[in-house]
Design a protein around this motif. Structure first.
Motif, mmCIF file in Angstrom:
data_model
loop_
_atom_site.group_PDB
_atom_site.id
_atom_site.type_symbol
_atom_site.label_atom_id
_atom_site.label_comp_id
_atom_site.label_asym_id
_atom_site.label_seq_id
_atom_site.Cartn_x
_atom_site.Cartn_y
_atom_site.Cartn_z
ATOM 1 N N GLY A 166 65.780 -7.516 -31.958
ATOM 2 C CA GLY A 166 66.923 -6.935 -32.663
ATOM 3 C C GLY A 166 67.875 -6.196 -31.756
ATOM 4 N N GLY A 167 67.342 -5.579 -30.720
ATOM 5 C CA GLY A 167 68.193 -4.858 -29.793
ATOM 6 C C GLY A 167 68.846 -5.722 -28.740
ATOM 7 N N LEU A 168 68.412 -6.986 -28.641
ATOM 8 C CA LEU A 168 68.883 -7.832 -27.544
ATOM 9 C C LEU A 168 69.753 -9.007 -27.969
ATOM 10 C CD1 LEU A 168 65.584 -7.748 -25.525
ATOM 11 C CD2 LEU A 168 67.815 -7.128 -24.578
ATOM 12 N N LEU A 169 69.775 -9.365 -29.242
ATOM 13 C CA LEU A 169 70.555 -10.532 -29.646
ATOM 14 C C LEU A 169 72.045 -10.378 -29.349
ATOM 15 C CD1 LEU A 169 68.999 -11.731 -33.025
ATOM 16 C CD2 LEU A 169 68.648 -12.633 -30.720
ATOM 17 N N ASP A 170 72.538 -9.153 -29.372
ATOM 18 C CA ASP A 170 73.962 -8.951 -29.075
ATOM 19 C C ASP A 170 74.178 -8.462 -27.640
ATOM 20 O OD1 ASP A 170 72.986 -6.395 -29.300
ATOM 21 O OD2 ASP A 170 74.534 -5.673 -30.660
ATOM 22 N N GLU A 171 73.171 -8.604 -26.797
ATOM 23 C CA GLU A 171 73.301 -8.208 -25.389
ATOM 24 C C GLU A 171 73.566 -9.434 -24.515
ATOM 25 O OE1 GLU A 171 73.436 -5.279 -24.065
ATOM 26 O OE2 GLU A 171 73.017 -4.117 -25.885
ATOM 27 N N GLY A 172 74.573 -10.188 -24.872
ATOM 28 C CA GLY A 172 74.924 -11.368 -24.104
ATOM 29 C C GLY A 172 74.387 -12.628 -24.731
ATOM 30 N N SER A 173 75.279 -13.606 -24.948
ATOM 31 C CA SER A 173 74.864 -14.892 -25.502
ATOM 32 C C SER A 173 75.948 -15.915 -25.206
ATOM 33 C CB SER A 173 74.618 -14.790 -27.012
ATOM 34 O OG SER A 173 75.804 -14.410 -27.681
ATOM 35 N N GLY A 174 75.591 -17.200 -25.307
ATOM 36 C CA GLY A 174 76.560 -18.242 -24.995
ATOM 37 C C GLY A 174 77.062 -18.078 -23.573
ATOM 38 N N ASP A 175 78.381 -18.081 -23.421
ATOM 39 C CA ASP A 175 78.971 -17.913 -22.093
ATOM 40 C C ASP A 175 79.429 -16.474 -21.845
ATOM 41 O OD1 ASP A 175 81.043 -17.869 -23.881
ATOM 42 O OD2 ASP A 175 82.299 -19.325 -22.817
ATOM 43 N N LEU A 176 78.950 -15.528 -22.659
ATOM 44 C CA LEU A 176 79.354 -14.123 -22.539
ATOM 45 C C LEU A 176 78.192 -13.268 -22.071
ATOM 46 C CD1 LEU A 176 81.300 -13.715 -25.930
ATOM 47 C CD2 LEU A 176 82.215 -14.427 -23.708
ATOM 48 N N ASP A 177 78.416 -12.455 -21.040
ATOM 49 C CA ASP A 177 77.391 -11.494 -20.670
ATOM 50 C C ASP A 177 77.450 -10.304 -21.631
ATOM 51 O OD1 ASP A 177 79.560 -9.919 -19.884
ATOM 52 O OD2 ASP A 177 79.220 -10.221 -17.736
ATOM 53 N N SER A 178 76.521 -9.363 -21.457
ATOM 54 C CA SER A 178 76.415 -8.250 -22.392
ATOM 55 C C SER A 178 77.711 -7.447 -22.478
ATOM 56 C CB SER A 178 75.266 -7.329 -21.967
ATOM 57 O OG SER A 178 75.196 -6.196 -22.805
ATOM 58 N N ARG A 179 78.292 -7.126 -21.336
ATOM 59 C CA ARG A 179 79.513 -6.323 -21.322
ATOM 60 C C ARG A 179 80.653 -7.029 -22.046
ATOM 61 N NH1 ARG A 179 81.651 -2.227 -18.047
ATOM 62 N NH2 ARG A 179 83.922 -2.240 -17.899
ATOM 63 N N THR A 180 80.841 -8.310 -21.760
ATOM 64 C CA THR A 180 81.937 -9.058 -22.379
ATOM 65 C C THR A 180 81.709 -9.218 -23.875
ATOM 66 O OG1 THR A 180 82.195 -10.271 -20.310
ATOM 67 C CG2 THR A 180 83.305 -11.163 -22.242
ATOM 68 N N ARG A 184 84.304 -7.732 -26.799
ATOM 69 C CA ARG A 184 84.923 -8.531 -27.856
ATOM 70 C C ARG A 184 84.646 -7.922 -29.232
ATOM 71 N NH1 ARG A 184 84.283 -14.938 -26.996
ATOM 72 N NH2 ARG A 184 85.234 -14.810 -29.072
ATOM 73 N N LEU A 185 83.438 -7.417 -29.423
ATOM 74 C CA LEU A 185 83.142 -6.724 -30.676
ATOM 75 C C LEU A 185 84.049 -5.513 -30.865
ATOM 76 C CD1 LEU A 185 79.221 -6.717 -30.649
ATOM 77 C CD2 LEU A 185 80.666 -8.043 -32.193
ATOM 78 N N GLU A 186 84.171 -4.712 -29.824
ATOM 79 C CA GLU A 186 84.936 -3.476 -29.936
ATOM 80 C C GLU A 186 86.426 -3.741 -30.070
ATOM 81 O OE1 GLU A 186 83.762 -1.315 -26.512
ATOM 82 O OE2 GLU A 186 81.663 -1.160 -27.149
#
Length: 457
Positions: free
Chosen positions: A82-96, A100-102
């Motif tokens: 749960g804490g990691l699914l939004d820590e980077g996915s696809g071609d986006l790293d965690s920061r990016t 995009r969310l923010e």
């Protein structure tokens, strides 16, 4: 605090991680709510309320499984996922990904409870395409990069270390261990200091591959979007997930029979007491009677019997309450209070006397009528935002309730008779209490009559 039957049931101390955004869009009045059963072109089902009053969309969704699907020796896997699914996915790293969310004010979060792995998505209407696409990436191609895993792991471990000196956390954890013995429900979703360090990336990937699947999915959406558009978004987001989950079977279990009393020594100014016992599951015919009578004994507000006896009459505690918690395979009632160590025994005795009295005599007609009135009125407040309404609609699905339950629930509350309430009270408290005390000096804990001598942890 009392758990409303519009709330998701939660085991105490479940850790929620991820990015959260509170949306307070006013939803339609209860009378105007029209819940639609939407089936997308690709076969994704959702309960849906279209609300064009404010340009916002709230979606709640859940996959069956939850923390009960964690390996028996690695509790906490679902929380790390749960804490990691939004820590980077696809071609986006965690920061990016987070940028995009923010940038679009998109709220995305995930968390595990005992029986489900839940997610929440919030967005402005004009940002729906990007919001749903980010969710798609999070579910279908999470990175689980080593640096991100270790950062989230350290956050969970820090929380678990704080819990070792938190009497409320210790009491809740021990209560569940006693109630559920060797069943998965004894384990906290956030794991233990022993289990979390051993979790590997392979464990995280295995969990997501087994749990995140279309046949285990429930969805509720409230907001400014039409059926056709929503159907396309659901297909784009969830359509490529595996068709079938691979869940381990979880057995039904009744909580351990009371009476039992356990003491955990901890040098803190105030002792914490957790108490309760076997509850009533959501599909049980006695559920609503149990819910109403529990409100009379230990519910919200200043009118419960326990509040009157423990706080107002004797000044033993600042607050005391009891909640009915239900899961897919069991249920418990669990209450909590805090008091001075030298008054813990007196407090336990007062609670035990009041629960025994309501078990033997039941509530009065006046108490029943007042509880019904309160519960029917308070439920309106649970539906006053798009977020709350989506949350409720998802919970109805998880609990296998009908799509028109909003329209029926007041009548179900009204149908509870005095005999029903008395029967439920005997069922809940007729055998006494499971009690856990965390605090100083075990000799300060007097034994309620008939309870075995306390064991220490």
């Amino acid at each position: 605090m009392t758990y409303s039957f519009l709330h998701a049931r939660r085991l105490a101390l479940t850790l929620a991680t991820g990015v959260a955004l509170t949306v307070s869009a006013v939803s339609p009045s209860q009378a105007a709510v029209k819940v639609q059963h939407l089936i997308s072109p690709g076969g994704i089902e959702a309960w849906f309320v279209q609300d064009v009053a404010v340009p916002l969309i709230a979606m709640e969704f859940a996959f069956a499984g939850g923390a009960a699907q964690d390996p028996s020796d690695k509790s906490g896997v679902s929380t790390l996922v749960g804490g990691l699914l939004d820590e980077g996915s696809g071609d986006l790293d965690s920061r990016t990904f987070h940028e995009r969310l923010e940038r679009r004010a998109i709220g995305l979060s995930f968390r595990a409870t005992s029986d489900v792995f839940r997610g929440s998505l919030r967005m402005l209407r004009d940002n729906k395409d990007e919001a749903f696409d980010l969710l798609r990436m999070a579910l279908t191609s999470p990175h689980f990069e080593t640096a991100d895993v270790e950062r989230v792991r350290s956050q969970v471990i820090s929380s678990l270390r704080r819990d070792t000196t938190d009497p409320t956390a210790l009491a809740s954890r021990k209560f569940l261990e006693i109630a559920f013995r060797d069943h998965p429900y004894r384990r906290q979703a956030n794991g233990t200091l022993e289990s979390v360090p051993t979790i590997t990336v392979a464990d995280l990937k295995d969990y997501t591959s087994r749990v995140i699947a279309k046949d285990a999915l429930k969805i509720a959406v409230v907001g400014d979007v039409d059926q056709v558009t929503l159907g396309k978004l659901l297909d784009q987001t969830f359509g490529t997930l595996p068709a079938k989950a691979k869940l381990k079977p979880v057995a039904d279990i009744e909580a351990a029979a009371p009476p039992q009393l356990v003491f955990i020594p901890l040098d803190v100014p105030q002792s914490v007491i957790a108490f309760g016992g076997p509850g009533v599951r959501r599909g049980d015919p006695d559920f609503m009677a149990a819910y109403v009578v529990n409100h009379i004994l230990g519910g919200a507000g200043l009118s419960s019997r326990l509040y009157h006896e423990v706080r107002e009459k004797r000044g033993l505690a600042y607050s005391v309450s009891e909640s009915l918690l239900w899961m897919d395979h069991s249920a418990v009632v669990i209450g909590r209070t805090g008091t001075r160590a030298d008054r813990a025994g007196e407090t336990i005795s007062a609670i035990e006397r009041e629960t025994r009295r309501i078990a033997e005599e039941g509530p009065t007609q006046k108490e029943l009528d007042e509880a019904k009135s309160y519960l029917k009125g308070s439920q309106m407040l649970e539906l006053d935002t798009s977020t709350k309404l989506a949350h409720a609609l998802l919970q109805y699905q998880i609990d296998k309730l009908p799509i028109d339950y909003i329209e029926k629930q007041n009548a179900i509350v009204d149908a509870v008779t005095l005999d029903d309430a008395r029967h439920a009270a005997r069922r809940l408290w007729g055998r006494g209490l499971l009690t856990v005390v965390v605090g100083r000096a075990p000799q300060a804990v007097a034994q309620p009559a008939g309870v075995p001598a306390p064991s220490s942890n």
